[in-house]
Design a protein around this motif. Structure first.
Motif, PDB file in Angstrom:
ATOM      1  N   VAL A 175      99.080  67.365 120.078  1.00 27.64           N
ATOM      2  CA  VAL A 175      97.973  67.627 118.900  1.00 27.64           C
ATOM      3  C   VAL A 175      98.053  68.660 118.193  1.00 27.64           C
ATOM      4  N   VAL A 176      98.441  68.624 116.920  1.00 30.47           N
ATOM      5  CA  VAL A 176      98.100  69.850 115.909  1.00 30.47           C
ATOM      6  C   VAL A 176      96.811  70.047 115.379  1.00 30.47           C
ATOM      7  N   GLU A 177      96.250  71.097 115.514  1.00 28.70           N
ATOM      8  CA  GLU A 177      94.708  71.233 114.852  1.00 28.70           C
ATOM      9  C   GLU A 177      94.856  72.481 113.794  1.00 28.70           C
ATOM     10  N   VAL A 178      94.331  72.052 112.528  1.00 27.51           N
ATOM     11  CA  VAL A 178      93.923  73.195 111.691  1.00 27.51           C
ATOM     12  C   VAL A 178      92.560  73.002 110.965  1.00 27.51           C
ATOM     13  N   LEU A 179      92.364  74.203 110.205  1.00 27.42           N
ATOM     14  CA  LEU A 179      91.045  74.321 109.385  1.00 27.42           C
ATOM     15  C   LEU A 179      91.652  73.874 107.769  1.00 27.42           C
ATOM     16  N   GLY A 180      92.683  74.425 107.543  1.00 32.32           N
ATOM     17  CA  GLY A 180      93.423  74.364 106.056  1.00 32.32           C
ATOM     18  C   GLY A 180      94.541  75.223 105.958  1.00 32.32           C
ATOM     19  N   THR A 181      95.613  74.331 105.750  1.00 35.40           N
ATOM     20  CA  THR A 181      96.806  75.223 105.924  1.00 35.40           C
ATOM     21  C   THR A 181      98.060  74.127 105.485  1.00 35.40           C
TER      22      THR A 181
END
Length: 310
Positions: free
Chosen positions: A167-173
């Motif tokens: 899983v790849v998790e980000v907030l804004g990128t």
């Protein structure tokens, strides 16, 4: 309705396909079969879990039993059954609508840009696919990925890319993800991303210009100077990547197949190739690796190591 069809398990067994041949034959000859079958066909099209349908039919069965003693049972059952069918279908339709998945897929040599509900952007590389729930997007920003995609994510709640291996998790990128059998790679182009992989114990955070890869259980990290993923500009580039993975990219871009029995597909390659010309791409990759290639029937390519005695 025939009393033989009113026991506690009959309709449930019918729905699950557990009736005997004799029971099914008798049921199909009854007038009740056609009424129930119309309802069941509508429910099947909505792909609702079996236990929900059985519960609905159990309630329906009980209501029919209660109505049986009424003098006008024929008319009332017919009217009530079709009203109930409409209610069931509407209810199941709402359930289906709320759980509707948006699905996008590319073929060989194709690329596709998909705008998500919050204006985040996903660019799919060849032979790749994504799936997400647009109706629940505000509270659940999750995308399932198979293949390769570049993500440009709007800031907001947590955004997750779900793959079969991590899983790849980000907030804004901005980042690129590749997921294939025994291969998982993430490159961060802007911001930060957190990577959770099934093969490693702790999550890894990548900053801009950092990359992470797992090949057959082996973890690799490196840095890169690029501002965008090269495949978005008509090229595929690789950093110390197993030749087997380079070949998969060839197959996806040009719709060709390779015979690799006479090379070492685990050998590492650093470099790239254009998507515009197959022969030029083959020359760029394999001549630098001391490998000859022969094109047969337009889409079959035989690779042979020049040092091979065969």
């Amino acid at each position: 309705m025939d009393k033989n069809f009113l026991d506690d398990t009959f309709l449930a067994r019918w729905i699950s396909g557990d009736l005997s041949a004799k029971e099914l034959e008798a049921f199909k000859k009854s007038s009740d079969y056609h009424k129930f079958n119309k309802i069941n066909e509508g429910v099947q099209k909505l792909k609702i879990p079996a236990y929900n349908k059985q519960e609905a039919f159990s309630n329906l069965q009980e209501r029919v039993k209660q109505e049986k003693d009424n003098k006008n049972i024929g008319k009332r059952i017919t009217s009530w059954m079709y009203s109930t069918a409409a209610v069931l279908i509407i209810a199941f339709g709402v359930y289906y609508f709320l759980n509707l998945q948006s699905h996008y897929q590319t073929g060989f040599g194709e690329q596709l840009t998909v705008m998500l509900p919050d204006n985040s952007k996903v660019q799919l590389n060849a032979n790749s696919q994504i799936e997400f729930n647009s109706k629940r997007w505000e509270t659940n920003r999750e995308v399932k990925l198979v293949g390769e995609a570049f993500f440009d994510v709007e800031k907001g709640a947590s955004f997750k890319v779900l793959t079969g291996t991590g899983v790849v998790e980000v907030l804004g990128t901005e980042f690129n993800v590749v997921t294939r059998q025994n291969f998982f790679e993430v490159q961060c182009y802007q911001g930060r991303v957190k990577v959770n992989n099934l093969n490693i114990k702790d999550a890894i955070t990548l900053a801009e210009g950092n990359a992470f890869r797992i090949v057959n259980g082996t973890v690799e990290k490196w840095t890169f100077p690029d501002r965008k993923s090269s495949w978005l500009q008509g090229e595929s580039s690789f950093t110390n990547t197993p030749l087997s993975q380079v070949i998969i990219v060839f197959e996806n871009q040009f719709n060709v197949t390779f015979n690799t029995t006479k090379i070492d597909a685990n050998e590492k390659f650093t470099g790239g190739f254009t998507h515009e010309n197959l022969k030029l791409a083959l020359k760029t990759v394999f001549e630098t690796m001391n490998i000859t290639y022969t094109i047969k029937d337009e889409n079959k390519i035989i690779l042979v190591n020049k040092d091979s005695k065969n």
